[in-house]
Design a protein around this motif. Structure first.
Motif, PDB file in Angstrom:
ATOM      1  N   SER A  38     -13.787 -57.687  30.735  1.00  0.00           N
ATOM      2  CA  SER A  38     -12.941 -58.866  30.615  1.00  0.00           C
ATOM      3  C   SER A  38     -11.561 -58.382  30.215  1.00  0.00           C
ATOM      4  CB  SER A  38     -13.489 -59.834  29.565  1.00  0.00           C
ATOM      5  OG  SER A  38     -12.608 -60.930  29.393  1.00  0.00           O
ATOM      6  N   GLY A  39     -10.639 -58.419  31.174  1.00  0.00           N
ATOM      7  CA  GLY A  39      -9.284 -57.962  30.884  1.00  0.00           C
ATOM      8  C   GLY A  39      -9.254 -56.506  30.440  1.00  0.00           C
ATOM      9  N   ARG A  40      -8.706 -56.268  29.254  1.00  0.00           N
ATOM     10  CA  ARG A  40      -8.623 -54.888  28.736  1.00  0.00           C
ATOM     11  C   ARG A  40      -9.891 -54.445  28.014  1.00  0.00           C
ATOM     12  NH1 ARG A  40      -5.606 -54.531  24.710  1.00  0.00           N
ATOM     13  NH2 ARG A  40      -5.208 -56.739  24.303  1.00  0.00           N
ATOM     14  N   LEU A  41     -10.891 -55.294  27.999  1.00  0.00           N
ATOM     15  CA  LEU A  41     -12.131 -54.986  27.304  1.00  0.00           C
ATOM     16  C   LEU A  41     -13.227 -54.602  28.290  1.00  0.00           C
ATOM     17  CD1 LEU A  41     -12.286 -57.991  24.800  1.00  0.00           C
ATOM     18  CD2 LEU A  41     -11.201 -55.763  24.469  1.00  0.00           C
ATOM     19  N   ASN A  42     -13.965 -53.562  27.925  1.00  0.00           N
ATOM     20  CA  ASN A  42     -15.119 -53.159  28.713  1.00  0.00           C
ATOM     21  C   ASN A  42     -16.250 -52.825  27.761  1.00  0.00           C
ATOM     22  OD1 ASN A  42     -16.815 -50.690  29.833  1.00  0.00           O
ATOM     23  ND2 ASN A  42     -16.143 -51.885  31.597  1.00  0.00           N
ATOM     24  N   ILE A  71     -11.529 -50.700  24.339  1.00  0.00           N
ATOM     25  CA  ILE A  71     -10.316 -51.511  24.382  1.00  0.00           C
ATOM     26  C   ILE A  71      -9.192 -50.632  24.915  1.00  0.00           C
ATOM     27  CG2 ILE A  71      -8.666 -52.916  23.096  1.00  0.00           C
ATOM     28  CD1 ILE A  71     -10.821 -53.441  21.013  1.00  0.00           C
ATOM     29  N   ALA A  72      -8.638 -51.034  26.027  1.00  0.00           N
ATOM     30  CA  ALA A  72      -7.571 -50.256  26.654  1.00  0.00           C
ATOM     31  C   ALA A  72      -6.208 -50.740  26.173  1.00  0.00           C
ATOM     32  CB  ALA A  72      -7.659 -50.397  28.171  1.00  0.00           C
ATOM     33  N   ALA A  73      -5.301 -49.787  26.034  1.00  0.00           N
ATOM     34  CA  ALA A  73      -3.900 -50.094  25.706  1.00  0.00           C
ATOM     35  C   ALA A  73      -3.817 -51.093  24.555  1.00  0.00           C
ATOM     36  CB  ALA A  73      -3.190 -50.624  26.940  1.00  0.00           C
ATOM     37  N   SER A  74      -4.311 -50.694  23.397  1.00  0.00           N
ATOM     38  CA  SER A  74      -4.414 -51.604  22.257  1.00  0.00           C
ATOM     39  C   SER A  74      -3.067 -52.196  21.858  1.00  0.00           C
ATOM     40  CB  SER A  74      -5.044 -50.876  21.068  1.00  0.00           C
ATOM     41  OG  SER A  74      -4.262 -49.757  20.715  1.00  0.00           O
ATOM     42  N   GLN A  75      -3.126 -53.429  21.340  1.00  0.00           N
ATOM     43  CA  GLN A  75      -1.932 -54.172  20.913  1.00  0.00           C
ATOM     44  C   GLN A  75      -2.134 -54.663  19.480  1.00  0.00           C
ATOM     45  OE1 GLN A  75      -1.757 -57.385  23.731  1.00  0.00           O
ATOM     46  NE2 GLN A  75      -1.479 -56.036  25.497  1.00  0.00           N
ATOM     47  N   PRO A  76      -1.059 -54.921  18.751  1.00  0.00           N
ATOM     48  CA  PRO A  76      -1.215 -55.447  17.380  1.00  0.00           C
ATOM     49  C   PRO A  76      -2.065 -56.711  17.323  1.00  0.00           C
ATOM     50  CG  PRO A  76       1.026 -54.695  17.722  1.00  0.00           C
ATOM     51  CD  PRO A  76       0.348 -54.604  19.064  1.00  0.00           C
ATOM     52  N   GLY A  77      -2.018 -57.527  18.360  1.00  0.00           N
ATOM     53  CA  GLY A  77      -2.828 -58.748  18.412  1.00  0.00           C
ATOM     54  C   GLY A  77      -4.308 -58.486  18.524  1.00  0.00           C
ATOM     55  N   ASP A  78      -4.700 -57.239  18.788  1.00  0.00           N
ATOM     56  CA  ASP A  78      -6.120 -56.885  18.835  1.00  0.00           C
ATOM     57  C   ASP A  78      -6.681 -56.661  17.430  1.00  0.00           C
ATOM     58  OD1 ASP A  78      -5.562 -54.807  21.763  1.00  0.00           O
ATOM     59  OD2 ASP A  78      -6.135 -56.926  21.647  1.00  0.00           O
ATOM     60  N   SER A  79      -5.836 -56.632  16.436  1.00  0.00           N
ATOM     61  CA  SER A  79      -6.283 -56.402  15.055  1.00  0.00           C
ATOM     62  C   SER A  79      -7.211 -57.531  14.619  1.00  0.00           C
ATOM     63  CB  SER A  79      -5.081 -56.320  14.116  1.00  0.00           C
ATOM     64  OG  SER A  79      -4.237 -55.234  14.451  1.00  0.00           O
ATOM     65  N   ALA A  80      -8.420 -57.155  14.240  1.00  0.00           N
ATOM     66  CA  ALA A  80      -9.470 -58.123  13.877  1.00  0.00           C
ATOM     67  C   ALA A  80     -10.713 -57.327  13.534  1.00  0.00           C
ATOM     68  CB  ALA A  80      -9.764 -59.083  15.030  1.00  0.00           C
ATOM     69  N   THR A  81     -11.766 -58.040  13.139  1.00  0.00           N
ATOM     70  CA  THR A  81     -13.079 -57.410  12.973  1.00  0.00           C
ATOM     71  C   THR A  81     -13.900 -57.690  14.219  1.00  0.00           C
ATOM     72  OG1 THR A  81     -13.051 -57.570  10.561  1.00  0.00           O
ATOM     73  CG2 THR A  81     -15.204 -57.353  11.612  1.00  0.00           C
ATOM     74  N   TYR A  82     -14.514 -56.642  14.747  1.00  0.00           N
ATOM     75  CA  TYR A  82     -15.319 -56.764  15.955  1.00  0.00           C
ATOM     76  C   TYR A  82     -16.792 -56.621  15.582  1.00  0.00           C
ATOM     77  CZ  TYR A  82     -11.001 -56.608  18.522  1.00  0.00           C
ATOM     78  OH  TYR A  82      -9.756 -56.916  19.012  1.00  0.00           O
ATOM     79  N   LEU A  83     -17.576 -57.596  16.000  1.00  0.00           N
ATOM     80  CA  LEU A  83     -18.990 -57.649  15.655  1.00  0.00           C
ATOM     81  C   LEU A  83     -19.835 -57.561  16.918  1.00  0.00           C
ATOM     82  CD1 LEU A  83     -18.553 -60.666  13.280  1.00  0.00           C
ATOM     83  CD2 LEU A  83     -19.354 -58.459  12.500  1.00  0.00           C
ATOM     84  N   CYS A  84     -20.881 -56.768  16.856  1.00  0.00           N
ATOM     85  CA  CYS A  84     -21.842 -56.811  17.942  1.00  0.00           C
ATOM     86  C   CYS A  84     -23.118 -57.458  17.442  1.00  0.00           C
ATOM     87  CB  CYS A  84     -22.103 -55.433  18.545  1.00  0.00           C
ATOM     88  SG  CYS A  84     -23.210 -54.370  17.625  1.00  0.00           S
ATOM     89  N   ALA A  85     -23.843 -58.071  18.351  1.00  0.00           N
ATOM     90  CA  ALA A  85     -25.075 -58.766  17.998  1.00  0.00           C
ATOM     91  C   ALA A  85     -26.050 -58.643  19.154  1.00  0.00           C
ATOM     92  CB  ALA A  85     -24.799 -60.239  17.697  1.00  0.00           C
ATOM     93  N   VAL A  86     -27.328 -58.469  18.832  1.00  0.00           N
ATOM     94  CA  VAL A  86     -28.345 -58.373  19.867  1.00  0.00           C
ATOM     95  C   VAL A  86     -29.303 -59.552  19.747  1.00  0.00           C
ATOM     96  CG1 VAL A  86     -28.190 -55.884  20.105  1.00  0.00           C
ATOM     97  CG2 VAL A  86     -29.768 -56.846  18.444  1.00  0.00           C
TER      98      VAL A  86
END
Lengths: 112, 112
Positions: free
Chosen positions: A59-63, A77-92
């Motif tokens: 999805s966009g810059r995310l794979n 995450i490709a070509a990271s931007q300041p707006g990407d700053s956050a906590t990323y969670l994975c869930a199964v």
């Protein structure tokens, strides 16, 4: 009991860098794996969902990739931007428990 | 489009007082509904989920209860709050259990 681990716990990168977040899970009998983003003090936003039969989703810059047999997923995450700053969670989503099991997240900071 | 609301956004309550948090979903019918708690430094813990009106499944024994009086309304309650009930409470919905979950903005609860 399903356990989900995310490494690293925190990551700081300069703007423009490509980066990889890792997620591992102990029970490979999953229906799907989901990646979420959480901004401070906010709810979760769904980023990508990978079915157990799929290898990756984009999805966009995310794979996101999934290796079910080894119990691993990565979020690229490709070509990271300041707006990407956050906590990323994975869930199964595990069939036996019929619920999502979350990791504790990777806190990402992208600096200027 | 679907939206999910939670209120209040923030709540400070004394130990021993009652609690009622509300979650409503718009733009969909017969959603699966979930209550999660996110404690500081810990992952999301599923508290309750509901597949229909009056159908509540509890994930962990605790001081809390949940009710679903209407199709798109999910309420989290307690008769007497404990200090350990402090945390960030998130409501979520999905079309079917295995699909993407969509989260509300959350309620931050502080029990003093």
């Amino acid at each position: 009991k399903q356990e989900v681990t995310q490494i690293p716990a925190a990551l700081s990168v300069p703007e423009g860098e490509n980066l990889v977040l890792n997620c591992s899970f102990t029970d490979s009998a999953i229906y799907n794996l989901q990646w979420f983003r959480q901004d401070p003090g906010k709810g979760l936003t769904s980023l990508l969902l990978i079915q157990s039969s799929q290898r990756e989703q984009t999805s966009g810059r995310l794979n996101a990739s999934l290796d079910k047999s080894s119990g691993r997923s990565t979020l690229y995450i490709a070509a990271s931007q300041p707006g990407d700053s956050a906590t990323y969670l994975c869930a199964v989503f595990t069939g036996t428990a019929s619920k999502l099991t979350f990791g504790t997240g990777t806190r990402l900071q992208v600096t200027l | 489009s679907q939206t999910i609301h939670q209120w209040p956004a923030t709540l400070v309550q004394p130990v021993g007082s009652p609690l009622s948090l509300e979650c409503t979903v718009e733009g969909t019918s017969n959603p699966n509904l979930y209550w999660y708690r996110q404690a500081a430094g810990r992952g999301l813990q599923l508290l309750f989920y509901s597949v229909g009106i009056g159908q509540i499944s509890s994930e962990v024994p605790q001081n809390l209860s949940a009710s679903r009086p209407q199709d798109r309304q999910f309420i989290l309650s307690s008769k007497k709050l404990l200090l350990s009930d402090s945390g960030f409470y998130l409501c979520a919905w999905s079309g079917v259990q295995r699909e993407t979950q969509y989260f509300g903005p959350g309620t931050r609860l502080l029990v003093l």
